[in-house]
Design a protein around this motif. Structure first.
Motif, mmCIF file in Angstrom:
data_model
loop_
_atom_site.group_PDB
_atom_site.id
_atom_site.type_symbol
_atom_site.label_atom_id
_atom_site.label_comp_id
_atom_site.label_asym_id
_atom_site.label_seq_id
_atom_site.Cartn_x
_atom_site.Cartn_y
_atom_site.Cartn_z
ATOM 1 N N ALA A 1 0.822 -1.210 0.000
ATOM 2 C CA ALA A 1 0.000 0.000 0.000
ATOM 3 C C ALA A 1 0.853 1.256 0.000
ATOM 4 C CB ALA A 1 -0.925 0.000 1.217
ATOM 5 N N ALA A 2 2.132 1.140 0.337
ATOM 6 C CA ALA A 2 2.979 2.329 0.480
ATOM 7 C C ALA A 2 3.716 2.694 -0.796
ATOM 8 C CB ALA A 2 3.997 2.103 1.609
ATOM 9 N N ILE A 3 3.643 1.838 -1.820
ATOM 10 C CA ILE A 3 4.398 2.065 -3.052
ATOM 11 C C ILE A 3 3.416 2.246 -4.203
ATOM 12 C CG2 ILE A 3 6.110 1.086 -4.629
ATOM 13 C CD1 ILE A 3 7.198 -0.513 -2.294
ATOM 14 N N PRO A 4 3.553 3.301 -4.994
ATOM 15 C CA PRO A 4 2.651 3.490 -6.147
ATOM 16 C C PRO A 4 2.699 2.283 -7.081
ATOM 17 C CG PRO A 4 3.993 5.447 -5.765
ATOM 18 C CD PRO A 4 4.524 4.389 -4.876
ATOM 19 N N GLU A 5 1.565 2.012 -7.706
ATOM 20 C CA GLU A 5 1.464 0.822 -8.555
ATOM 21 C C GLU A 5 2.502 0.827 -9.673
ATOM 22 O OE1 GLU A 5 -1.796 -1.586 -11.274
ATOM 23 O OE2 GLU A 5 -2.297 0.354 -10.404
#
Length: 466
Positions: free
Chosen positions: A201-205
């Protein structure tokens, strides 16, 4: 301070199990080491004939008679007793050396006894609760609970830790999923190998695929050199995928092959690479409901959830809460007032162990002369028990808003915009405003927010904006 209270303070911080009893066989005080060794919740009412699984009264009587006392006077013996016994504790045999001696206090006329139980070896099973704090003592203590309904869950986690199966950890935010994942790795046959974790959830897709699988030089703007991903970094060890429910379905499809076969390609490369990795995953969402809603791939869920461990929230673990409160008092030398302890027990703890740790830090600041008499607990936020980012806004119209803030320039309410309640989640508000700014065009909205359409579609469904 009475001498009885002084005696309690002296044995409270001892690493050996101690207790003080009277001639009627009642336990007046037992230190934390005693409760931990025998796995007895701190607030349990104890007698010598019912010390959890141990009937110590019978052993004491036999030792007193052997020392020369009559059977009728065995409980009131004036002799110091010293003997050994074997205690059966949850399927484990623990040898104990027992030392019992009279305790005479100047301002207490009662005939008391100080009893010490010295384990002859360290226990091989757990004696503490799962912690969400920063301590790194990773051992079997993370697989124990003082609450009977939670204990089977953590014992199951201990059993699967020794295998190589994939494990899905489910539970609210702050219940200790990350700590338990580390403990599973530390007690597995891969403990000597790397433990690599990634928060999905903390890293952009757009970057998550590269973080997982790595990339080749020139794969995209800024890729100036080859880079390994988390799968390769965890080769031979354990990869922990935290907040797996936040991953888009496009990436879920790519992850499925890597989980199933250990095979993948770096971004911008055609060479297939193979790794030997054990996968642990965690989520604070109800993944089963998301599978049923088509938001999470069924095949990936069952690949990841070979074994599922659902950790109960802190509000359903009163004995663990009591044990943590007692541990806090022991480690910091601060006493929590009885009425404040009751207040802490009644608090719902929406943030679970993580919130409890924050409260402990604040309690230390409120301590005066080694005691905390009061502490202002916050009002619990309205957060869904399964998803920490679910809107709690009701679906009914607020008639006051219809006649006031919700009116348009002509006094009439605009029916095209969603009802903006005060409790609307910030991300939902951001999505709604972006949709309005781009006249409902989802492609333009997704580009402006820096996400692809599938991620936008998933978030719109989650916040009921479609």
């Amino acid at each position: 301070m009475t001498t009885t209270e002084l005696a309690e303070i002296c044995i409270r911080h001892s690493r050996d199990p101690h207790l003080i009893s009277d001639t009627r066989g009642r336990v007046l005080f037992a230190n934390p080491a005693f409760h931990q060794t025998l796995q007895i919740p701190p607030d349990t009412r104890l007698t010598l004939d019912q010390l959890g699984p141990l009937n110590l009264d019978a052993y004491l009587r036999e030792a007193a008679i052997a020392a020369g006392d009559d059977e009728a006077d065995a409980r009131n013996t004036l002799h110091a007793l010293h003997f050994s016994l074997m205690a059966e504790l949850e399927g484990e045999t623990l040898p104990l050396e027992v030392i019992s001696q009279p305790l005479r206090l100047n301002d207490d006329s009662r005939a008391l006894r100080l009893i010490t139980l010295q384990p002859q070896r360290r226990r091989t099973t757990a004696v503490e609760t799962v912690h969400e704090d920063g301590r790194d003592g990773l051992d079997d203590s993370h697989f124990h609970s003082h609450d009977a309904h939670c204990r089977p869950t953590l014992q199951f986690a201990r059993r699967v830790a020794g295998s190589d199966v994939r494990v899905m950890l489910l539970g609210e935010s702050g219940t200790g999923k990350t700590r338990l994942a580390r403990a599973i790795h530390q007690t597995s046959r891969r403990a000597h190998a790397p433990f690599v974790e990634i928060n999905c959830a903390a890293i952009p897709e757009e970057l998550l695929e590269s973080e997982l699988f790595g990339h080749a030089r020139g794969a995209f703007s800024g890729a100036v050199s080859d880079r390994i991903g988390r799968f390769e970094a965890a080769d031979g060890g354990t990869l922990f995928l935290d907040e797996i429910g936040e991953m888009s379905q496009r990436l879920q499809a790519k992850l499925l092959r890597a989980v199933q076969d250990g095979a993948f390609e770096r971004v911008g490369e055609n060479t297939t690479r193979q790794v030997d990795v054990r996968i642990l995953a965690a989520s604070n969402q109800d993944l089963r409901s998301r599978v049923e809603a088509g938001e999470f791939r069924t095949d990936l869920f069952y690949r990841l959830a070979v074994a599922t461990v659902e950790i109960p929230p802190l509000r359903e673990r009163p004995h663990d809460l009591a044990a943590n409160l007692q541990d806090y008092e022991v480690h910091h030398g601060i006493r929590i007032a009885a009425h404040l302890k009751e207040k802490l027990r009644e608090y719902p703890w929406p943030g679970n162990f993580r919130e409890l740790e924050n409260v402990f830090e604040c309690l230390t600041l409120h301590a005066r002369d080694g005691q905390v008499d009061d502490f202002p607990l916050p009002e619990p936020m309205r957060v869904d028990a399964h998803t920490a980012d679910t809107i709690q806004a009701p679906h009914t119209h607020d008639h006051h808003r219809d006649s006031a803030g919700g009116a348009g320039p002509n006094g009439s309410r605009s029916h095209g915009a969603p009802d903006t309640q005060a409790s609307e989640h910030p991300e939902a508000r951001r999505l709604r405003e972006a949709l309005v700014a781009h006249a409902g065009n989802r492609s333009q909205t997704a580009r402006s927010l820096g996400m692809d359409r599938s991620t936008l579609w998933r978030k719109l469904h989650r916040y009921q904006l479609v």
